[in-house]
Design an enzyme around this catalytic site. Structure first.
Site, PDB file in Angstrom:
ATOM      1  N   HIS A   1       0.826  -1.212   0.000  1.00 27.54           N
ATOM      2  CA  HIS A   1       0.000   0.000   0.000  1.00 27.54           C
ATOM      3  C   HIS A   1       0.859   1.262   0.000  1.00 27.54           C
ATOM      4  CE1 HIS A   1      -3.102  -2.802   0.980  1.00 27.54           C
ATOM      5  NE2 HIS A   1      -2.637  -3.036   2.185  1.00 27.54           N
TER       6      HIS A   1
ATOM      7  N   HIS B   1      -6.760  -4.624  -0.987  1.00 29.96           N
ATOM      8  CA  HIS B   1      -5.939  -5.828  -0.985  1.00 29.96           C
ATOM      9  C   HIS B   1      -6.196  -6.689  -2.206  1.00 29.96           C
ATOM     10  CE1 HIS B   1      -6.363  -4.557   3.194  1.00 29.96           C
ATOM     11  NE2 HIS B   1      -5.120  -4.919   3.283  1.00 29.96           N
TER      12      HIS B   1
END
Lengths: 211, 357
Positions: free
Chosen positions: B57, B219
């Site tokens: 991320h 995700h």
């Protein structure tokens, strides 16, 4: 009766089974989760294997607690705290013992399941590992209550876990990342219930082998 | 799989080593267990702010370590929560005697690992508060799911709380502020493509050339709805209206009660947006979408906010909370008050966010 050597052999078998099923578990997770369950469990049990030589001459409680700590510090995701707690509680339930009676094994299973429920706050039917572990524990306790021997009781526990695992397929996920899919989680087998089944089956396989 | 990596196994570690080499004035890294921490840690007398989550991320969280933001960040494997030993060691290294705030995104793994870490840290005599970020309006109900995921508001909470800690707020005040940022922030994301987790090597989900996924997490998990690709204005409108028209959101979260000495359930309510609200508008790339496209989204978002009576007082546009190489974007709106505005503007010096210094 289950001996310490059988517990050690079980953990080694689990490591092997999880390595063999790494891609399978990851594929199941990709369908409804985040595609890492097999990878994480394999990494976790490789860590367990690296620590096992240091404790395999100790009591079963110590071996299982070491297994739990190794998983907590290496698996990550939800699997780490859940399987870590499972093995920690299992170890605490049989502290100091070098062999397990059927009653010890029942206490171990119950403590392990209770730990998982407490940590993950999942109920039966939420499409999680609880759906394999709870029926397995119930089946084991019922079997020994009916006078079955260890192998037979474990066989019934594993059958119940397998059924529980398959029963997760039509379920709507209510915990974990799969819950975000809503209706789309239906039709997929839960990866956590699957790894729980594989771990229990490994115990049966080890116990069934002539010593 | 085409990636600029050496091996999937060494990816996270080598990326951290590169960060440390590139920014020695701001951060240091600790390996095994892995965490990134402020070069000048511990800052005595300051509440230490620690976050963490799966890798993939970036720049969140490791890129937000430094003056005015995080004291430490614990990266897990790609898209996998870090483990309690990382969070515990990080807390021991960066705590300056004023306690530790763990900022935790609401994913089952992150929540459980951070709860275990907090329990362990308290046994070491460190005061800890865990505050959850759960701002993703794509998740409608909380009764039958894990609840809303933590996405874009996390970045804003880390900046605002980091500034507050820098100013000398105590742990309770920083934790209260973090909770306030969370309940006033809402986000929603979408994907044009999937992404490839290095250890897996193939895309996490399949999306046809003419399809998009609305309401994705960060995700690579599929979203709530798949539909035919639409022009940017229509996509922006879908995301923005889902956020602006979201009704009050109520859920129960678990927080540590210092007086009782146990985890307790706390009911939180996100108030809906109202005309006249001042907001921070954040348009984020999921990793693979270029900045120029984000401005196309921002253009429409500004128009919608104006029409809805929301006054944009600050903006953030860029790739701050990503999902590897995924194409797509997310929008976050955070209702601002004067205190939050002042803290947002305060100096920050991290690899991923820097101004006023």
């Amino acid at each position: 009766m289950v001996t310490r050597d059988q517990i050690v052999a079980w953990l080694k078998t689990v490591a092997q089974v999880l390595e063999e099923n790494k891609d399978y578990l990851t594929q199941l997770d990709a369908a409804i989760g985040d595609a890492d369950h097999g990878i994480n469990m394999d990494r976790g049990f490789k860590k367990v294997m690296s620590q096992l030589p240091g404790v395999e001459d100790k009591d079963i409680g110590s071996i299982l607690k070491t297994t739990g700590m190794a998983l907590i510090s290496s698996v990550g995701g939800a699997g780490g705290p859940l399987y870590g707690t499972l093995f920690m509680r299992a170890g605490m339930a049989v502290d100091g013992k070098y062999e397990l009676t059927d009653e010890d094994l029942a206490a171990l299973l119950q403590a392990a399941v209770d730990g998982v429920v407490q940590r993950g706050r999942a109920q039966l039917g939420d499409k999680t590992m609880v759906d394999a572990l709870t029926p397995a524990t119930e089946a084991f306790k019922q079997a020994i209550g009916e006078g079955a021997d260890t192998i037979e009781a474990l066989r019934r526990a594993v059958d119940a876990a397998e059924q529980g695992m398959k029963d997760t397929i039509p379920m709507l996920a209510k915990k974990g990342r799969a819950s975000y899919l809503g209706e789309r989680s239906i039709g997929h087998q839960d990866p956590g219930a699957t790894s729980s089944y594989l771990i229990l089956k490994a115990l049966l396989d080890v116990i069934s082998q002539p010593q | 799989m085409k990636k600029l990596i050496n091996t999937p196994e060494s990816f996270v570690k080598e990326s951290l080593e590169g960060m440390a080499a590139a920014h020695p004035d701001m951060i240091k890294i600790h390996l095994d267990p892995n965490f990134v921490y402020r070069a000048d840690a511990p800052v005595q007398g300051k509440v230490a702010i620690i976050s963490g989550g799966g890798s993939g991320h970036e720049p969140m969280h490791v890129g937000f370590v430094g003056m005015g933001m995080l004291d430490a960040a614990c990266p897990g494997e790609v898209f996998t929560s870090p483990t309690p030993d990382q969070m515990l060691e990080a807390a021991k290294v960066v705590q300056g005697g004023a306690g530790v705030l763990y900022i935790v995104k609401n994913y089952s793994g992150d929540v459980m690992n951070f709860e275990m870490a907090a329990d362990l840290a308290r046994t070491e005599g460190i005061q800890v508060a865990n505050i959850l970020i759960d701002d993703d309006v794509a998740v409608k109900d909380s009764l039958y799911t894990q609840g809303r995921r933590g996405v874009g508001t996390t970045v804003l909470a880390e900046k605002i709380c980091g500034a507050a800690a820098e100013r000398g707020y105590d742990l309770k005040k920083v934790a209260d502020l973090c909770r306030r940022v969370n309940i006033n922030g809402r986000s929603m994301g979408m994907a044009l493509t999937s992404c490839i987790v290095p250890a897996k090597g193939t895309p996490t989900f399949d999306l046809a050339e003419d399809e998009m996924e609305i309401g994705i997490g960060i995700h690579g998990e599929p979203g709530r709805e798949r539909m035919k690709l639409k022009p940017a204005d229509e996509i922006t409108e879908m995301l923005a209206l889902s956020i602006i028209e979201d009704p009050a959101y109520t859920r129960i979260v678990r927080e540590w009660d210092d007086e009782k000495g146990e985890w307790v359930d706390v009911e939180l309510v996100d108030p809906p947006f109202q005309p006249g609200d001042k907001v921070l508008a954040f348009v984020n790339s999921m990793g693979g979408t270029p900045v120029a496209e984000l401005y196309v989204v921002y253009r429409k978002l500004a128009e919608i906010c104006e029409k809805k009576g929301l006054q944009i007082v600050r903006s953030l546009v860029g790739a701050y909370i990503t999902s590897l190489e995924m194409q797509g974007c997310s929008i976050t709106l955070l209702k601002m008050d004067d205190e939050m505005l002042e803290l947002w503007d305060a100096p920050v010096k991290t690899p991923g966010l820097r101004w006023g210094v």
